[in-house]
Design a protein around this motif. Structure first.
Motif, PDB file in Angstrom:
ATOM      1  N   ARG A 101      41.006  32.858  55.364  1.00  0.00           N
ATOM      2  CA  ARG A 101      41.495  33.015  54.121  1.00  0.00           C
ATOM      3  C   ARG A 101      41.919  31.849  53.115  1.00  0.00           C
ATOM      4  O   ARG A 101      42.442  30.856  53.579  1.00  0.00           O
ATOM      5  CB  ARG A 101      42.680  34.094  54.039  1.00  0.00           C
ATOM      6  N   SER A 104      41.967  31.322  46.885  1.00  0.00           N
ATOM      7  CA  SER A 104      41.172  32.195  46.014  1.00  0.00           C
ATOM      8  C   SER A 104      39.800  32.741  46.930  1.00  0.00           C
ATOM      9  O   SER A 104      38.939  32.072  47.239  1.00  0.00           O
ATOM     10  CB  SER A 104      40.622  31.625  44.761  1.00  0.00           C
ATOM     11  N   GLY A 105      40.106  33.936  47.511  1.00  0.00           N
ATOM     12  CA  GLY A 105      38.907  34.447  48.220  1.00  0.00           C
ATOM     13  C   GLY A 105      38.894  33.785  49.567  1.00  0.00           C
ATOM     14  O   GLY A 105      40.079  33.676  50.183  1.00  0.00           O
ATOM     15  N   TYR A 106      37.752  33.732  50.180  1.00  0.00           N
ATOM     16  CA  TYR A 106      37.569  33.338  51.756  1.00  0.00           C
ATOM     17  C   TYR A 106      36.744  32.148  51.820  1.00  0.00           C
ATOM     18  O   TYR A 106      36.005  31.861  50.588  1.00  0.00           O
ATOM     19  CB  TYR A 106      37.172  34.657  52.572  1.00  0.00           C
ATOM     20  N   TYR A 137      34.237  41.068  53.614  1.00  0.00           N
ATOM     21  CA  TYR A 137      33.652  40.611  52.413  1.00  0.00           C
ATOM     22  C   TYR A 137      32.212  39.837  52.888  1.00  0.00           C
ATOM     23  O   TYR A 137      32.420  39.443  54.053  1.00  0.00           O
ATOM     24  CB  TYR A 137      34.688  39.626  51.700  1.00  0.00           C
ATOM     25  N   PRO A 161      33.721  35.431  47.694  1.00  0.00           N
ATOM     26  CA  PRO A 161      34.589  35.835  46.576  1.00  0.00           C
ATOM     27  C   PRO A 161      35.260  37.097  47.107  1.00  0.00           C
ATOM     28  O   PRO A 161      34.651  37.965  47.685  1.00  0.00           O
ATOM     29  CB  PRO A 161      33.729  36.127  45.424  1.00  0.00           C
ATOM     30  N   GLU A 162      36.550  37.433  46.628  1.00  0.00           N
ATOM     31  CA  GLU A 162      37.152  38.491  46.957  1.00  0.00           C
ATOM     32  C   GLU A 162      36.496  40.046  46.394  1.00  0.00           C
ATOM     33  O   GLU A 162      36.716  40.903  46.926  1.00  0.00           O
ATOM     34  CB  GLU A 162      38.623  38.593  46.278  1.00  0.00           C
TER      35      GLU A 162
END
Length: 394
Positions: A101, A104-106, A137, A161-162
Motif C-alpha cells: 500500500r 495513493s493506491g498500491y 487491484y 491505482p485504487e
C-alpha cells in the motif's frame, strides 16, 4: 595423544554435532517440535485464493504455478467468453499484504523481474490483494513497462491505482483491456462474421446470460416479481389457503344440497304430506350439517370418523334418491317401496343423531365444566394457603 584416542575423540565430536543438528531440526525454530507455518505464507495464499475465487466465479480459468517454478508469475489466466475458451492467456503476479500500500493506491516492485515482464510473449498482469480491505487491484505490468521503456524509463515499481478494482465491472474492464493488448501485440484483427457465425454467437450469448442469471442468484434463489405480492400476503395470512379450501367445500356442499332439495322433497311426499315433507327435508339438512360441523371439532377421532361417514352416506344416498325421484327420465329408476323405506329410515336417523348426539355432547360439556371448577377450587385453596403463610412469616 595416541592415534586411537584422537580418532575416538574426533568421532565423538562429530556425533555430538550431528545429534545437535538433528535436535534443532526436530524442535524447529519455535521449539514446539512441529514445523512452523509463517504468517507471510498465509497472507500470500489468501491473495492467490481470493484471485482464483473471483476469476472463476466470472467463468474464467485459473491455473496455479507450483511454488518451486515461481519466477515472477503465480498463475496463468485463460479467458473465457460466453462459455467458450478464447485462446487468450495471461500470466499473473499476485502480491498480498498491506506492505504494498502507498499514499495513493498500491505498488508492485519490479525486483529482478523487469526483463521477464517486458519480454514476456504473453502479458503479465499484476494483482495486489489488500488483506485488510479484502479487495483486489490490478495493472497490466507488461503494457506499463513497455510504455515506460519506450520513453526511456526503467521504474523500480509499478503503481496500481485504487480505481482498478477487480469487482464485477472491473473484471470486464480488465478482460477487455488485456485481450485488446494481446490482439495488438500479435497484430490480430477480428475475423469477419458470417450470418451463420453471428447467429451462433448470439444464441450462445443468450444461453450464457441465462446460465449466469441463475448462477448469480442470491442465497435461496431469485424472487419472481410477478408473485412477490401474493407471497407477502400469504406470509401475513398463513391460514388463508386453508380458509379458501374450507369455504369452497362448504359452498360446494350448499350447491349440492340445494340441487338435491326438490328430489328429496318428492321422495318424502311418497310417504308424508306436504307439510310433513317440508319438516322432513328441514330435518334432513339439519342432521347433515350437524354431522359435518361437529366432526371437525370433535376431539374423539374415532367418533369424528364415523360422523363423517354418516354425512357421506346421507349425501350419496340423498343424491341417489333425489335424482331417481325428481327427473322425468332418471338414469336409474327408484322403486316406490325404496322411497318409503328411505324416508322412514331418515326419520329414525334424525332422531338418533339429534337426540342422542346432542344430549351426549351436552353431557360432556357439563362434565368438563365440573372438572374445571374442581381444579379451580384447588388452585384457590393453594393460593390462600400461600398467602396466609406469607402473612404469618411477616
Amino acid at each position: 595423544m595416541p592415534v586411537a584416542a584422537s580418532a575416538r575423540f574426533v568421532a565423538h565430536c562429530q556425533c555430538g554435532r550431528l545429534a545437535y543438528s538433528q535436535r534443532k531440526l526436530a524442535i524447529g525454530v519455535g521449539g514446539s517440535g512441529m514445523a512452523r507455518v509463517w504468517r507471510t505464507r498465509q497472507v500470500e495464499r489468501a491473495g492467490v485464493n481470493a484471485f482464483r475465487a473471483v476469476m472463476e466465479s466470472a467463468g474464467h480459468i485459473v491455473q496455479e504455478i507450483d511454488g518451486g517454478n515461481d519466477y515472477g508469475e503465480d498463475c496463468y489466466l485463460s479467458f473465457v467468453h460466453l462459455g467458450q475458451r478464447t485462446g487468450d492467456i495471461a500470466a499473473v503476479q499476485i502480491k498480498s499484504g498491506v506492505k504494498y500500500r502507498r499514499a495513493s493506491g498500491y505498488a508492485i516492485p519490479c525486483g529482478n523481474h523487469f526483463d521477464d515482464w517486458v519480454r514476456s510473449r504473453i502479458p503479465v498482469i499484476g494483482v495486489v490483494h489488500d488483506s485488510e480491505m479484502r479487495m483486489l487491484y490490478w495493472v497490466n505490468l507488461t503494457k506499463f513497462l513497455r510504455e515506460g521503456l519506450a520513453e526511456g524509463k526503467r521504474p523500480r515499481a509499478i503503481p496500481v491505482p485504487e480505481a482498478a478494482m477487480l469487482d464485477r465491472v472491473g473484471i470486464e474492464v480488465m478482460v477487455r483491456d488485456v485481450r485488446d493488448f494481446i490482439a495488438q501485440d500479435y497484430g490480430m484483427s477480428p475475423h469477419p462474421l458470417t450470418f451463420r457465425s453471428a447467429l451462433s454467437q448470439a444464441l450462445r450469448k443468450r444461453r450464457y446470460e441465462q446460465e449466469r442469471f441463475f448462477e448469480d442468484a442470491p442465497p435461496g434463489g431469485r424472487p419472481i416479481p410477478h408473485f412477490v405480492g401474493e407471497a407477502n400476503f400469504l406470509e401475513r395470512h398463513p391460514k388463508f389457503p386453508e380458509h379458501v379450501v374450507n369455504v369452497g367445500l362448504y359452498v360446494l356442499l350448499l350447491v349440492v344440497s340445494a340441487m338435491m332439495g326438490p328430489g328429496l322433497f318428492e321422495t318424502a311426499r311418497s310417504t308424508y304430506g306436504v307439510f310433513s315433507s317440508t319438516l322432513w327435508l328441514l330435518c334432513f339438512y339439519v342432521t347433515f350439517w350437524f354431522l359435518v360441523s361437529v366432526a371437525k371439532v370433535d376431539s374423539n377421532r374415532r367418533r369424528a370418523k364415523w360422523m363423517r361417514r354418516g354425512a357421506d352416506f346421507m349425501l350419496l344416498s340423498g343424491w341417489y334418491f333425489a335424482v331417481g325421484a325428481y327427473l322425468p327420465t332418471p338414469p336409474w329408476p327408484v322403486p316406490g317401496v325404496a322411497q318409503v323405506i328411505y324416508a322412514s329410515a331418515v326419520v329414525g336417523l334424525v332422531q338418533a343423531v339429534l337426540l342422542y348426539g346432542g344430549m351426549h355432547y351436552v353431557s360432556e360439556e357439563l362434565s368438563r365444566r365440573r372438572r374445571f371448577r374442581a381444579v379451580q377450587r384447588v388452585l384457590d385453596i393453594d393460593e390462600k394457603g400461600e398467602g396466609g403463610t406469607a402473612s404469618t412469616n411477616d
